[in-house]
Structure formats: structure tokens, C-alpha cells
Design an enzyme around this catalytic site. Structure first.
Site, PDB file in Angstrom:
ATOM      1  CD  GLU A 156      -3.051  -0.951   2.257  1.00 34.53           C
ATOM      2  OE1 GLU A 156      -4.241  -1.127   1.956  1.00 34.53           O
ATOM      3  OE2 GLU A 156      -2.683  -0.712   3.421  1.00 34.53           O
ATOM      4  CB  CYS A 200       3.370   7.487   2.871  1.00 37.90           C
ATOM      5  SG  CYS A 200       3.848   6.258   4.100  1.00 37.90           S
ATOM      6  CB  CYS A 207       7.394  -5.121   8.415  1.00 37.67           C
ATOM      7  SG  CYS A 207       8.666  -4.282   9.375  1.00 37.67           S
ATOM      8  CB  CYS A 267       6.461  -2.268  15.912  1.00 36.64           C
ATOM      9  SG  CYS A 267       8.139  -1.803  15.477  1.00 36.64           S
ATOM     10  CB  CYS A 289       3.148  -1.483  13.442  1.00 33.15           C
ATOM     11  SG  CYS A 289       3.265  -1.038  11.703  1.00 33.15           S
ATOM     12  CB  CYS A 325       1.515   6.569  11.447  1.00 32.85           C
ATOM     13  SG  CYS A 325       2.049   8.152  10.865  1.00 32.85           S
TER      14      CYS A 325
HETATM   15  N1  SAH Z   1       9.714   0.666   9.648  1.00 26.38           N
HETATM   16  C1  SAH Z   1       9.959   2.074   9.631  1.00 26.38           C
HETATM   17  C2  SAH Z   1       9.016   2.797   8.708  1.00 26.38           C
HETATM   18  C3  SAH Z   1       7.590   2.863   9.195  1.00 26.38           C
HETATM   19  S1  SAH Z   1       7.182   4.516   9.408  1.00 26.38           S
HETATM   20  C4  SAH Z   1       9.914   2.614  11.040  1.00 26.38           C
HETATM   21  O1  SAH Z   1       9.634   1.846  11.951  1.00 26.38           O
HETATM   22  O2  SAH Z   1      10.253   3.764  11.256  1.00 26.38           O
HETATM   23  C5  SAH Z   1       5.676   4.421  10.217  1.00 26.38           C
HETATM   24  C6  SAH Z   1       5.693   5.115  11.565  1.00 26.38           C
HETATM   25  O3  SAH Z   1       4.422   4.910  12.193  1.00 26.38           O
HETATM   26  C7  SAH Z   1       6.730   4.518  12.504  1.00 26.38           C
HETATM   27  O4  SAH Z   1       7.235   5.497  13.355  1.00 26.38           O
HETATM   28  C8  SAH Z   1       5.890   3.546  13.274  1.00 26.38           C
HETATM   29  O5  SAH Z   1       6.488   3.149  14.478  1.00 26.38           O
HETATM   30  C9  SAH Z   1       4.614   4.346  13.466  1.00 26.38           C
HETATM   31  N2  SAH Z   1       3.450   3.518  13.793  1.00 26.38           N
HETATM   32  C10 SAH Z   1       3.292   2.181  13.628  1.00 26.38           C
HETATM   33  N3  SAH Z   1       2.077   1.798  14.055  1.00 26.38           N
HETATM   34  C11 SAH Z   1       1.460   2.904  14.504  1.00 26.38           C
HETATM   35  C12 SAH Z   1       0.169   3.156  15.050  1.00 26.38           C
HETATM   36  N4  SAH Z   1      -0.711   2.177  15.221  1.00 26.38           N
HETATM   37  N5  SAH Z   1      -0.135   4.421  15.381  1.00 26.38           N
HETATM   38  C13 SAH Z   1       0.743   5.431  15.174  1.00 26.38           C
HETATM   39  N6  SAH Z   1       1.967   5.260  14.665  1.00 26.38           N
HETATM   40  C14 SAH Z   1       2.317   4.008  14.343  1.00 26.38           C
END
Ligand code: SAH
Length: 345
Positions: free
Chosen positions: A92, A105, A112, A116, A119, A333
């Protein structure tokens, strides 16, 4: 096996052209078709001879992503695409409109590995890296569909960009090129969960991009609980490498901090974070956690989010709250997935 020609950089293309005893300007022409006009078929290269087009198509394919589904936010016009890749996998991408132009984006991997806990992108596991050409194709397909010019890129979609280092660097080089999309490195942001050795490697490239670190906690106890990657590279490792990065590149680093109620949003966390980042050339981006059905993320009240912000600011830390876009189409995000779904989930 054929190779993805959109993933070659200009030097490699020039070498190929010279090996085939062709004039050097052919490399410029082919590069322009692939990277400026985003063609997906050698036959669209109208100023390239038929014979050369045939040779190219025998040795290469052109990476592409096709629109499988498209969602438009009724709230803010944000667009989310579900793209189908040449091998049938899905990723996406999201297009957001800001005052200064359009930002995409992009995803860098199919799924991945990082795990986390808050996410969605990691839920269906990891399948493979995207090629440089596939990362770039997301821009071309979206630009053509919306009839716009994208001026900014954030590597914040599905995947960990620094876990696909070579392809991501090549992608940045190619979109940067004057014969391609000509997007300035200053308009590109790369976000990482903290792959420390690759952050160190990135310094050697001396790119003018913005580096963003997904920190999300001020200490190892909380961070390891929500980000398994912290068991490999802890908070101190990250802060140390960031200090090195800043002194080597003189560029400001951003830290993303997703606020999850009852997990990392207390006053103590804000104070500890301020202490940790004191004196660093940095900016903190607070992200109110977005909903992911399987994750049970709980967003704090606006009051508690503002309170966290004020504690940081009072303690001399540059911080802002990230505006949520595309919330009605699960385009915010952490909400992107490598799956085809009925709804905009
Ligand atoms: N893998 C990379 C790129 C992802 S960027 C990274 O971890 O930085 C996406 C951003 O959104 C990251 O900072 C991630 O931690 C954050 N993110 C993931 N799940 C989220 C959620 N449910 N709510 C808000 N931010 C989230």
C-alpha cells in the site's frame, strides 16, 4: 532470469549501453523514459529504435505496480492505494496533500520483520524486499492516476527501509536524478525503527535526506516491550549513533514517538525523554496512536497528548504533534498492510 531495468542506476545503464556498442545518449533516453515518464512498456520508448527495444525486452523487464484498489478520504482527500506487484504480491501507498505540494508515503518491503506491537504492517509477516524500481513505480502509478506531480517522499509505508538498504539507496539516487523525477534529497524522509549498523552506513553516503527514528519510548524496559528490535539495538545504541550521525552530517534528526495510553504517555516518560534528548540537534514528532483492530491500541485524550508535548517543550525539546490524515480509510501511520481487504482496512 530477466532483470528489472528500472532498478538500474544511470551508471549501470550507461555501462550496458556501451557494452552493446551503442551511442552514450541512448542511456539518457532510456533513463528518461523509465524515470521521468515512468513507462511500463519498452514500446512506449518512441525515440528508441525497434531493434533496441527488442534487445532490451529480451534482457530486462520493467517493474510496475497496478492499482488493485483505491480509497479516498472524505475528511482530508488523502488517497490510499493497494498496489499489485508483478509477482502478485501487494503493498500500500498513501498520497497526502499539503500546502507545499503532494507527499507520497511509499512501502519498501512486502510486509515487515520487525514485529512492532502496535503496527499493522508486520501482522502478516515478511515476504520480500521491493526492488528500487518497485519502490519508484509507486510514484509513477500514483502520479499518472491522479494527474499530479509528487514533490515529497516519506519512506514510512510498509517495511523497514534500512532492512532493504541497497535498494532504498538506489531508489533515492534515481528519483533524485535530473533526468528522472528530480526530487531533491531534502524532500525525502527515511524512517527507521533503529537498525543501528545501517544508520552508521547511511552516514557515508552523506545524503541530504531527513532521517527519522521511531523511538516510541525513553528507556529499554518500555521500548523492548513494544519493539522487539530493541533487544538487538537498545536506546543507548540508538542515541549514540544518532549523535554520531548529527556530528558527521550536521543534519537534524527527527524522533517519532507514538503515544499509547498507559504504555509510554506518562509525565515521567516525557521527562525521561527530555533528559535523553537534551542538547541534541533534533525534533520530536508525537503521533497519537492509530487504531489497528488486532492490536488493541488505546489513544489517550487530547489533553494528555498536549500535556506530554508541553513537558517536552518546557524542558527545551523541539516537539510537535503529527496531524492525522486518512483516518477514515485506515491510511494513517501504522495502518498499512500487504493484504487485499474488502474494506479500507
Ligand atoms: N519501519 C519504519 C518505517 C515505518 S514509518 C519505522 O519503523 O520507522 C511508520 C511510523 O508509524 C513509525 O514510526 C511507526 O512506528 C509508526 N506507527 C506504527 N504503528 C502505529 C500506530 N498504530 N499508530 C501510530 N503510529 C504508528
Amino acid at each position: 532470469m530477466k532483470k528489472d531495468i528500472r532498478s538500474l542506476n544511470f551508471d549501470e545503464l550507461r555501462k550496458w549501453v556501451s557494452v552493446h556498442n551503442l551511442p552514450a545518449f541512448r542511456a539518457d533516453q532510456i533513463f528518461t523514459w523509465l524515470h521521468k515518464y515512468g513507462v511500463c512498456d519498452f514500446d512506449e520508448m518512441s525515440n528508441v529504435s525497434k531493434e533496441l527495444r527488442k534487445t532490451l525486452s529480451e534482457e530486462f523487464y520493467i517493474s510496475d505496480c497496478k492499482i488493485e484498489n483505491k480509497f479516498v478520504s472524505a475528511i482530508d482527500g488523502t488517497v490510499k492505494y493497494l498496489f499489485k506487484l508483478t509477482d502478485g504480491e501487494y503493498v500500500e501507498s498513501v498520497i497526502m496533500k499539503y500546502k507545499y505540494g503532494y507527499t507520497i508515503c511509499v512501502s519498501s518491503q512486502v510486509g515487515c520483520k520487525m514485529g512492532c506491537r502496535f503496527c499493522a504492517s508486520t501482522l502478516a509477516g515478511y515476504k520480500r524486499n521491493l526492488t528500487a524500481g518497485e519502490i519508484e513505480s509507486q510514484l509513477h502509478t500514483a502520479q499518472k492516476d491522479l494527474n499530479i506531480r509528487i514533490s515529497h517522499i516519506v519512506l514510512m509505508g510498509i517495511g523497514e527501509p534500512l532492512d532493504n538498504f541497497d535498494n532504498v539507496i538506489r531508489f533515492i539516487e534515481n528519483v533524485n536524478s535530473e533526468n528522472g523525477l528530480n526530487i531533491s534529497a531534502r524532500n525525502i524522509t527515511l524512517s527507521t525503527c533503529g537498525v543501528v549498523p545501517e544508520i552508521r552506513r547511511l552516514m557515508d553516503f552523506n545524503l541530504q535526506i531527513t532521517l527519522t527514528i521511531s523511538l516510541h519510548a525513553p528507556n529499554d524496559k518500555i521500548r523492548s516491550g513494544i519493539m522487539p528490535v530493541n533487544n538487538k539495538w537498545c536506546v543507548k545504541d540508538i542515541i549514540d549513533v544518532c549523535k554520531e550521525y548529527i556530528s558527521r552530517t550536521s543534519r537534524r534528526i527527527s524522533f517519532e514517538y507514538t503515544l499509547i495510553k498507559g504504555v509510554n504517555d506518562s509525565d515521567e516518560c516525557a521527562l525521561e525523554l527530555a533528559q535523553l534528548l537534551k542538547g541534541m540537534l533534533c525534533h520530536v514528532n508525537l503521533i497519537p496512536v492509530n487504531n489497528v483492530e488486532e492490536r488493541g491500541n488505546i489513544r489517550g485524550s487530547d489533553r494528555s497528548i498536549n500535556n506530554f508535548l508541553h513537558i517536552l517543550q518546557k524542558n527545551g525539546i523541539n516537539a510537535t504533534i503529527r496531524r492525522t490524515l486518512g483516518s477514515d480509510i485506515n491510511a494513517s501511520c501504522g495502518q498499512l498492510r500487504r493484504k487485499k481487504t474488502e474494506v479500507a482496512q
